[in-house]
Design a protein around this motif. Sequence first.
Motif, PDB file in Angstrom:
ATOM      1  N   LEU A 128      -8.709   6.366  -2.542  1.00  0.00           N
ATOM      2  CA  LEU A 128      -9.529   5.721  -2.765  1.00  0.00           C
ATOM      3  C   LEU A 128     -10.957   4.570  -1.887  1.00  0.00           C
ATOM      4  CD1 LEU A 128      -6.656   3.239  -2.685  1.00  0.00           C
ATOM      5  CD2 LEU A 128      -7.243   3.385  -4.716  1.00  0.00           C
ATOM      6  N   PHE A 129     -10.733   4.805  -1.047  1.00  0.00           N
ATOM      7  CA  PHE A 129     -11.592   4.618  -0.401  1.00  0.00           C
ATOM      8  C   PHE A 129     -13.624   5.981  -0.001  1.00  0.00           C
ATOM      9  CE2 PHE A 129      -8.961   3.007   2.142  1.00  0.00           C
ATOM     10  CZ  PHE A 129      -8.966   2.110   2.529  1.00  0.00           C
ATOM     11  N   VAL A 164      -2.164   0.456  -6.363  1.00  0.00           N
ATOM     12  CA  VAL A 164      -2.344   0.347  -5.206  1.00  0.00           C
ATOM     13  C   VAL A 164      -2.092  -0.442  -3.745  1.00  0.00           C
ATOM     14  CG1 VAL A 164      -3.877  -0.071  -3.018  1.00  0.00           C
ATOM     15  CG2 VAL A 164      -4.519  -0.114  -5.441  1.00  0.00           C
ATOM     16  N   VAL A 212     -12.599  -4.963   4.566  1.00  0.00           N
ATOM     17  CA  VAL A 212     -12.635  -3.951   3.836  1.00  0.00           C
ATOM     18  C   VAL A 212     -11.633  -4.808   2.216  1.00  0.00           C
ATOM     19  CG1 VAL A 212     -10.951  -1.965   3.400  1.00  0.00           C
ATOM     20  CG2 VAL A 212     -11.321  -2.362   5.870  1.00  0.00           C
ATOM     21  N   ASP A 230      -9.271  -4.225  -2.678  1.00  0.00           N
ATOM     22  CA  ASP A 230      -8.776  -3.382  -3.941  1.00  0.00           C
ATOM     23  C   ASP A 230      -8.493  -2.115  -3.163  1.00  0.00           C
ATOM     24  OD1 ASP A 230      -9.718  -4.413  -5.227  1.00  0.00           O
ATOM     25  OD2 ASP A 230     -11.945  -3.473  -6.354  1.00  0.00           O
ATOM     26  N   TYR A 231      -9.175  -1.652  -2.159  1.00  0.00           N
ATOM     27  CA  TYR A 231      -8.468  -0.896  -1.611  1.00  0.00           C
ATOM     28  C   TYR A 231      -7.835  -0.214  -0.437  1.00  0.00           C
ATOM     29  CZ  TYR A 231     -13.350   1.334  -2.944  1.00  0.00           C
ATOM     30  OH  TYR A 231     -14.384   1.290  -3.505  1.00  0.00           O
ATOM     31  N   LEU A 232      -7.673  -1.240   0.316  1.00  0.00           N
ATOM     32  CA  LEU A 232      -6.716  -1.893   1.107  1.00  0.00           C
ATOM     33  C   LEU A 232      -6.053  -3.066   0.820  1.00  0.00           C
ATOM     34  CD1 LEU A 232      -5.300  -1.126   4.100  1.00  0.00           C
ATOM     35  CD2 LEU A 232      -6.875  -1.548   5.201  1.00  0.00           C
ATOM     36  N   VAL A 248       3.716   5.043   1.118  1.00  0.00           N
ATOM     37  CA  VAL A 248       3.843   5.819   1.883  1.00  0.00           C
ATOM     38  C   VAL A 248       3.792   5.449   3.279  1.00  0.00           C
ATOM     39  CG1 VAL A 248       1.174   6.473   3.893  1.00  0.00           C
ATOM     40  CG2 VAL A 248       1.282   6.519   0.862  1.00  0.00           C
ATOM     41  N   ILE A 249       4.283   4.161   3.544  1.00  0.00           N
ATOM     42  CA  ILE A 249       4.422   3.537   4.679  1.00  0.00           C
ATOM     43  C   ILE A 249       6.300   3.869   5.012  1.00  0.00           C
ATOM     44  CG2 ILE A 249       6.228   1.617   6.576  1.00  0.00           C
ATOM     45  CD1 ILE A 249       3.505   0.330   4.636  1.00  0.00           C
ATOM     46  N   GLN A 269      -0.777   6.325  -8.083  1.00  0.00           N
ATOM     47  CA  GLN A 269      -2.156   6.525  -7.438  1.00  0.00           C
ATOM     48  C   GLN A 269      -3.234   6.595  -8.546  1.00  0.00           C
ATOM     49  OE1 GLN A 269      -3.826   9.400  -7.792  1.00  0.00           O
ATOM     50  NE2 GLN A 269      -6.110   9.347  -7.566  1.00  0.00           N
ATOM     51  N   PRO A 289      -4.052  10.123  -1.271  1.00  0.00           N
ATOM     52  CA  PRO A 289      -4.498   9.302  -2.756  1.00  0.00           C
ATOM     53  C   PRO A 289      -4.950   8.075  -1.918  1.00  0.00           C
ATOM     54  CG  PRO A 289      -1.982   9.502  -2.795  1.00  0.00           C
ATOM     55  CD  PRO A 289      -2.490  10.743  -1.709  1.00  0.00           C
ATOM     56  N   LEU A 334       0.725  -5.869  16.312  1.00  0.00           N
ATOM     57  CA  LEU A 334      -0.777  -5.904  16.343  1.00  0.00           C
ATOM     58  C   LEU A 334      -1.647  -5.289  14.811  1.00  0.00           C
ATOM     59  CD1 LEU A 334      -1.986  -5.733  19.775  1.00  0.00           C
ATOM     60  CD2 LEU A 334      -3.010  -7.803  18.360  1.00  0.00           C
ATOM     61  N   LEU A 335      -0.863  -3.512  14.890  1.00  0.00           N
ATOM     62  CA  LEU A 335      -1.253  -3.572  13.410  1.00  0.00           C
ATOM     63  C   LEU A 335      -1.092  -4.486  12.373  1.00  0.00           C
ATOM     64  CD1 LEU A 335      -1.940  -0.583  11.943  1.00  0.00           C
ATOM     65  CD2 LEU A 335       0.561  -0.406  12.077  1.00  0.00           C
ATOM     66  N   PHE A 351       4.465   6.728  14.285  1.00  0.00           N
ATOM     67  CA  PHE A 351       4.682   5.926  12.596  1.00  0.00           C
ATOM     68  C   PHE A 351       3.912   7.094  11.936  1.00  0.00           C
ATOM     69  CE2 PHE A 351       3.491   3.887   9.065  1.00  0.00           C
ATOM     70  CZ  PHE A 351       4.293   3.981   8.306  1.00  0.00           C
ATOM     71  N   VAL A 381      -0.131  13.033   1.990  1.00  0.00           N
ATOM     72  CA  VAL A 381      -0.012  11.821   0.793  1.00  0.00           C
ATOM     73  C   VAL A 381      -1.023  10.662   1.622  1.00  0.00           C
ATOM     74  CG1 VAL A 381       2.780  11.527   1.414  1.00  0.00           C
ATOM     75  CG2 VAL A 381       1.421   9.907   2.307  1.00  0.00           C
ATOM     76  N   ASN A 431      -3.137   2.993 -10.684  1.00  0.00           N
ATOM     77  CA  ASN A 431      -3.901   2.782  -9.845  1.00  0.00           C
ATOM     78  C   ASN A 431      -3.229   0.834  -9.139  1.00  0.00           C
ATOM     79  OD1 ASN A 431      -6.229   1.971  -8.518  1.00  0.00           O
ATOM     80  ND2 ASN A 431      -6.974   0.592 -10.468  1.00  0.00           N
ATOM     81  N   MET A 436       1.713   1.829  -4.346  1.00  0.00           N
ATOM     82  CA  MET A 436       1.156   3.854  -3.119  1.00  0.00           C
ATOM     83  C   MET A 436       1.059   2.995  -1.522  1.00  0.00           C
ATOM     84  SD  MET A 436      -2.125   5.557  -4.089  1.00  0.00           S
ATOM     85  CE  MET A 436      -3.478   4.434  -2.843  1.00  0.00           C
ATOM     86  N   TYR A 437       1.167   2.226  -1.498  1.00  0.00           N
ATOM     87  CA  TYR A 437       0.538   1.612  -0.172  1.00  0.00           C
ATOM     88  C   TYR A 437       2.103   2.120   0.578  1.00  0.00           C
ATOM     89  CZ  TYR A 437      -4.455   1.968   1.546  1.00  0.00           C
ATOM     90  OH  TYR A 437      -5.684   1.906   2.088  1.00  0.00           O
TER      91      TYR A 437
END
Lengths: 279, 280, 262
Positions: C116-117, A238, A51, A54-56, A245-246, A233, C112, A37-38, C101, C109, A236, A241-242
Motif C-alpha cells: 500500500l505504501f 484495507v 499518513v 487510504d494506506y493506514l 494482520v492484527i 488486499q 500486502p 500509546l501505539l 506483538f 503478511v 482493496n 486487511m489490517y
Amino acid sequence: MTLQPRRAGPPPAPHPRSRTRTGALPEPLLGLLGLVLLAGVLEVLPRTGVVSADYLPPFSEIADALVGVAGEESFWQALLDTAEGWGYGLAIAVGVGTGLGLLIGSVEVLRRATASTIEFLRPIPSVALVPLAVLVYGTGLESTLLLVVYAAVWPVLLQMLAGVRDVDPVARDTAASYRFTRWARLRHVTWPTALPYLMTGVRLSASVALILAISSQLIIGSPGIGKEIALAQSSNAVEEMYALVIVTGALGVCVNVAARALERRVLAWHTSVRTEAVT
Amino acid sequence: MTSTDVKSAVRADSGLLDVRGVQKTYYGSGRTVEAVRDLTFSVGTGELACIVGPSGAGKTTLLKCIAGLLPPTGGEVRLGGARVQGPPPGMAVVFQEYGRSLFPWMTVADNIALPLKQKRTPKPRRAALVAEALESVGLRDVPHAYPWQLSGGMQQRVAIARAIAYEPDVLLMDEPFAAVDAQTRAELEDLTRSLWRNLGMTVLFVTHDIDEAVYLGQRVLVLSGSPTVVMEDVAVDLPAEREQLSTRALPRFAELRAHVYEQVQRAKTFHTAPAAGASA
Amino acid sequence: MNVLKAGARAFLHLFGLPAALLALWWFFAARSDSFYYPTLNEILSAFGETWFSSRIVDDVLPSLWRLAVGYLGAVVLGVTLGVLLGSHRQLRALLEPVLEFFRAIPPPVLIPVLMLFSGIGDSMKITVIIVGSVWPVMLNTVEGVRAIDDVLADTARCYGITGAARLRRLVLPAASPQIVAGMRQALSISIILMVISEMFASSSGLGFAIVQFQRSFAIPEMWSGILLLGLLGFALSLLFGLLESRVLHWHRGLRQSQKGEK
C-alpha cells in the motif's frame, strides 16, 4: 541501570541498583501504557493526515473491521484452517525431528555421515519449495504441510542432536556398567538430558511453523488467514486487511506464550535453565 | 623504576583520600537497607591502609562509594581535596572477580592500554607504560595472550598491571586475592607491597582476611557489621621490609593479629539494635 | 597409512550420503516418467542455460541487492534499537508488549501492507526484509546488553570508558555473541522474505522467476531455480560461519576455558 546480577557475588544482600525514585509506574502498567500509546498513534497519524488514511486507516476503523470480521463464519473457518495447518505441520515436524535426532544422535556413524547433508539442506529457504508444493499438491492443506514441516523440522532436529551430544559421559558409563538395556539407557539417560533442548527446539519450531503456514496461504492460496489477507488486499479492503494482520500477530503471541508456558511446565523439575544451543 | 617520573607529576596531596560521614542506604522495593551508617577516616598520600570487617559489613559498598561508582546517601568522599562525584581520573580499582573485570575480547596488552587510550596518552608513551607494567607484575611474556588463556593468579596480575599503568594517585583493591590459591596469594601480596613502595601511590586495600590486612598495611581500619561504622584504626608498627615467613613469625605480628581478630569478633555483635539488612 | 585411512573415512563421511542421495534421485527420476521430477541431467543442463544468461543481471543480481540492503538495514536498525532498549529499563518496560506483538506477526503478511505504501518496487521488498528481520537482531541485542557483566561495567566506568568508547569497547563486544546469534536467525528470515516478496508481487528476481517457470510448466528450469536458492542459502550460511568464527573467536576460547575449569 539495567545490570542484572549474573552470579551471586560476595557483596551484601540489598541489590546495588539505584532505583529510580521518581514514582514511576510499575512495569506491567507501563507496558499497557505502551499498547495504548501505539493505538493512539495509529489513530492520530491518519486523522491528522500525516499518513494517508487510504494506506493506514485510523485504529478505531480497524477495530470496527475486526469486530465485523469476527462476526463472519468464514473468518473462523480460516482461523481453524490455519490452526490445522500449523498444528499438524508442527506435530509431524516434532515427531520426525525427535525421532531422527535420537537416532542420528545416538549412532556415531550416522552422525558423521549425515553432518554434511544436514549442513547443506538446513539453510535452503523452505519457500523455495513453494512452486513444487503447488505443482504436486495444488492449493490444499498438503501444500501448507510440506512447507511447514520442511521449515519446522530443523530446529527440533538440531536441538535434539545437541541434546543427545550433551549426555554426561559419566552417566552413560554408569548406565553401561549397570547393564542397562538400550531402551532403559534411552529412557533414563539420553531422554532427560535431551528434553530441555527438545523443548527449545519445539518453541522455535512453533513460531516458524506459524510463519510458514500463513505464508503458504498468502502465496499459494491454500485456505486460511493468509489467504483472507491476500483476498482483502486484492479487493482493496484495507481496514479488513489490517484487522487480519492484527489477528495473525495475536496468533503469534498466543503461540509464543503457549510454547514458553509448555517449556516451563515440562522443565519445572530441571534445575538449570537452558540457553539455546549454538549450532 | 618509574617512581620518579610518576611522582613528579603528582601534587603533594593529590593522593589524599578523605571519607567524611559517608552513609549509604539502599531503597529496594518495599524495604530500605542501611548498609553503611557513618564512616569517617582519611588515608594520607602514599599510605597503604587496609580495611577489614566481618563479611557482609558493607566493605564493597564503601569501596564503590569511594570509587565514585555509587553515590553515597549522606556525607562525601574527597580525593586530593576534590569531591568525588563519579569515578575520579586519578583512581584505579582492582576487583576481586578478575575473570569478570578483564575484557575477554581483548589481549592482555590491549586490556592494559585501553584506559590509557581513553586518557589520550600518546602512543609511544602508552606502549612504554604497558611494557613496564607487565614487566613489574612479572608477565613480560604474555602481552598477546587473551585473559582467559591465563591462570587466575595471572589474570589478577594483569588487572594490577592495568591499574598501575594508569598511574593512579589512589589504588583501590577490593578483596583482590580472595579467589586465588594460597601460594599465589602470598606472591600477589608481596607484589602489591613492592609496587606500592616503588610507585608511591596511596593504596586502600579491602579484605576479610585479618592476616593479610596486618601483613600488608601501615594501618588497619576495622569495620563493624552492617550498618557499618569504623570501630578502630590500628597502626601497624611492623618494619617496612616485610617477608612472608619472618614477618609473620614476629611476636608483634601475632599481637597485632590477635588484637584485630578480637576487634573483628566484637564487630560482629557490635550492633545490638535490630539490623535492617540482616537478611544476608 | 593411518593418515590415508582417516582421510578416506572423512571423505566418505563428507560425501557418502550426498552421493547416495543423488544416485537415488538419478535412479528414480530416470525410471519414473513423472513430469514433475525431471532427471538430474535435465535439471543441471537447465541450470546452466537458465542462470548463466541474461537472468544473472535481470533476476539474480536484483535479488541479491535487495537481500543485501534489507539485511544490512535490519542489522543496523536492530542493533541500534537493541542497544537503546537494552540500556533503558523504563523504555523497555513501556515497549515490551508492543514489541512482543510486532515480533509475533508473521513477516510475510507485511507484504500486502507495505505494498500500500510503496507499491511493488525495490523499496517495498527492502522494507519487508528490514521489518521482518529486525526482530531477532533487536531482541538478541537487548538480551546481550542486559547481560553485560556488572563488574566489567564498573571497571569500564572506573577507567573513564564512557560514551562512544563505552559503546565500542564494552557494550557491542560484550553483546556480540547474542548479536551474532540474532544475525544468523535474521539471515534466514531475510532470504525467505526476499523470495516471498518476489513471488507475491514482482517483475524480477529469483522468486519471481521460479514462480514463472512453475506457471509455464518449465519444470527442469523450476527445479534449477530451487537448486539455485538452495545453493544461495548454503553459500550465505557458510560465509556467515566464517564471519562468526572471526568475530567470536574470543568467545569460543572463553567458553572452552570455563568448561575446562569445572
